[in-house]
Write an enzyme that holds these catalytic residues in place. Structure first.
Site, mmCIF file in Angstrom:
data_model
loop_
_atom_site.group_PDB
_atom_site.id
_atom_site.type_symbol
_atom_site.label_atom_id
_atom_site.label_comp_id
_atom_site.label_asym_id
_atom_site.label_seq_id
_atom_site.Cartn_x
_atom_site.Cartn_y
_atom_site.Cartn_z
ATOM 1 N N PHE A 17 0.608 21.030 40.531
ATOM 2 C CA PHE A 17 0.779 22.089 39.547
ATOM 3 C C PHE A 17 1.777 23.145 40.021
ATOM 4 O O PHE A 17 2.667 23.560 39.272
ATOM 5 C CB PHE A 17 -0.588 22.732 39.269
ATOM 6 C CG PHE A 17 -0.558 23.904 38.339
ATOM 7 C CD1 PHE A 17 -0.721 23.740 36.972
ATOM 8 C CD2 PHE A 17 -0.388 25.205 38.827
ATOM 9 C CE1 PHE A 17 -0.711 24.822 36.099
ATOM 10 C CE2 PHE A 17 -0.371 26.295 37.979
ATOM 11 C CZ PHE A 17 -0.529 26.099 36.609
ATOM 12 N N ASP A 18 1.651 23.596 41.261
ATOM 13 C CA ASP A 18 2.538 24.631 41.819
ATOM 14 C C ASP A 18 3.989 24.195 41.768
ATOM 15 O O ASP A 18 4.871 24.922 41.297
ATOM 16 C CB ASP A 18 2.183 24.918 43.279
ATOM 17 C CG ASP A 18 0.790 25.455 43.463
ATOM 18 O OD1 ASP A 18 -0.142 24.928 42.836
ATOM 19 O OD2 ASP A 18 0.641 26.404 44.245
ATOM 20 N N THR A 19 4.241 22.991 42.301
ATOM 21 C CA THR A 19 5.616 22.490 42.375
ATOM 22 C C THR A 19 6.212 22.354 40.982
ATOM 23 O O THR A 19 7.362 22.748 40.743
ATOM 24 C CB THR A 19 5.648 21.135 43.098
ATOM 25 O OG1 THR A 19 5.113 21.280 44.415
ATOM 26 C CG2 THR A 19 7.074 20.614 43.197
#
Length: 409
Positions: A190-192
């Site tokens: 999710f972050d990337t």
């Protein structure tokens, strides 16, 4: 004395948790005490329970009742990305953020993280463990994986940020809520994906060097997470090349555009690259049965580099006919040398006696890094249309002597 003007700004801190009954109470109490005593803005701590099966949810509800500025949210399914999406999408705070429950990152970095967002200077902010001024304590295995992953992001995806996986991030709420519909992953990628999407739309990402201490009790499945991340990268690359990654953004945000011609060239280069990589891996595996890994790598890379240059010449950059073919191959060998250096170096760093699978992983990562260099060399140098035009102009025959003489008259 606290100023009312400052305290009216609100920052929401999300702490995603799954089966964290051991650390939850101490960490949330420490975080709430720290922010109450030192943070100059209004804040809210949201414990996002990801379908825990132990006493995590009970402890979370107790903390919400006992501590001011703390609330708890329960999800029926696991997933850090799912938890962040749930809370961020309905938040009314000025800035939304999150941090890992183990509080591995020094909390003194939190104000420098959110201040540029509250001032309007930046759109997203991330903690980075890879800056020179960062102080990090973690094992060599995690260090190698983290640096390899971020190198892959920079070389293949062209990412400008340095540390995609640090569990210490913040986003202006209006930006987060605009980006979330374009983020598919619900887990660790999710972050990337959020950062790549933000960079694709020209958003400003602020980086803060952090002090970070590895949690020895971390239960993250490193291998599974790495494989999920690679699948996520492939999906994001496909969406970017097809144009599906474009989403509506706030009017003041300037949209980044690909250079002229690159939108057509990138998917074709990617197709050629996939076939070249598969051919390379097959050749490397076959040759490895008879010769050393370094020799197998050099031969396989040379053969596929020649084929790759020829295919990109015709298919990606639209150069037809034999004119300049030899020169293109000779110049394409520069890209081959870059790839050879990276893959040979990665093989040399492997300890003696490693498995064939480990060798393949090393050369795949190195080849991915070399791919970005190859594309830029081919685009800006070998097959640069301006260069081809200038060469054609230099071969144009001069006007006849009589016509030249007449023009002078």
């Amino acid at each position: 004395m606290e100023t009312t003007a400052v305290r009216t700004r609100l920052v929401e801190v999300v702490v995603p948790v799954y089966n964290e009954q051991r650390a939850l109470r101490a960490s949330i109490t420490r975080l709430q005490t720290y922010l109450s005593g030192t943070f100059p803005y209004g804040f809210r701590i949201t414990i996002a329970d990801n379908a825990s099966t132990d006493d995590t949810w009970r402890i979370a509800t107790e903390l919400a009742e006992e501590l001011p500025h703390v609330r708890a949210v329960h999800l029926d399914e696991k997933g850090r990305g799912r938890a962040l999406r749930r809370v961020w999408s309905i938040s009314e705070a000025d800035v939304v953020s999150y941090m890992d429950v183990d509080l591995s990152t020094d909390l003194d970095a939190f104000l420098p993280l959110v201040a540029p967002l509250l001032s309007g200077h930046s759109d997203l902010a991330i903690g980075t463990r890879l800056a020179r001024s960062s102080r990090v304590e973690r094992g060599p295995k995690r260090e190698f994986i983290s640096r390899s992953y971020n190198l892959l992001l920079r070389s293949v995806m062209g990412a400008g940020f340095s540390d995609a996986q640090c569990g210490f991030k913040a986003v202006r709420t209006e930006i987060a809520q605009a980006l979330l519909p374009g983020v598919e992953d619900e887990q660790w990628f999710f972050d990337t994906e959020l950062l790549l999407l933000a960079e694709r739309h020209g958003l400003r990402i602020h980086e803060v060097p952090v002090d970070w201490v590895d949690d020895p009790d971390s239960r993250v499945d490193i291998l599974r997470t790495a494989l999920d991340d690679l699948r996520g990268l492939a999906r994001v690359a496909r969406k970017t090349l097809s144009g599906a990654a474009r989403i509506p953004m706030p009017a003041r945000v300037e949209q980044a555009e690909l250079p002229k011609g690159m939108a057509r060239q990138l998917p074709r280069f990617a197709i050629v690259g996939v076939f070249s990589t598969l051919a390379y891996l097959v050749l490397f595996s076959m040759l490895r049965q008879a010769i050393s890994p370094q020799a197998a790598n050099a031969i396989a890379l040379l053969v596929t580099a020649v084929a790759n240059t020829a295919a990109n010449r015709r298919f990606t950059f639209g150069v037809k006919g034999p004119d300049g073919a030899v020169r293109h191959q000779l110049e394409g060998l520069i890209a081959f040398l870059v790839g050879l250096t990276l893959t040979s170096g990665s093989l040399a760093l492997l300890p003696d006696g490693v498995s064939h699978g480990a060798e393949l992983v090393a050369v795949i990562i190195a080849n991915a890094c070399a791919t970005f260099v190859r594309f830029m060399l081919l685009r800006v140098w070998v097959f640069n249309p301006k260069r081809r035009t200038s060469r054609r102009s230099s071969r144009t025959p001069p006007s006849s002597p009589s016509r030249t003489w007449t023009s002078r008259r």
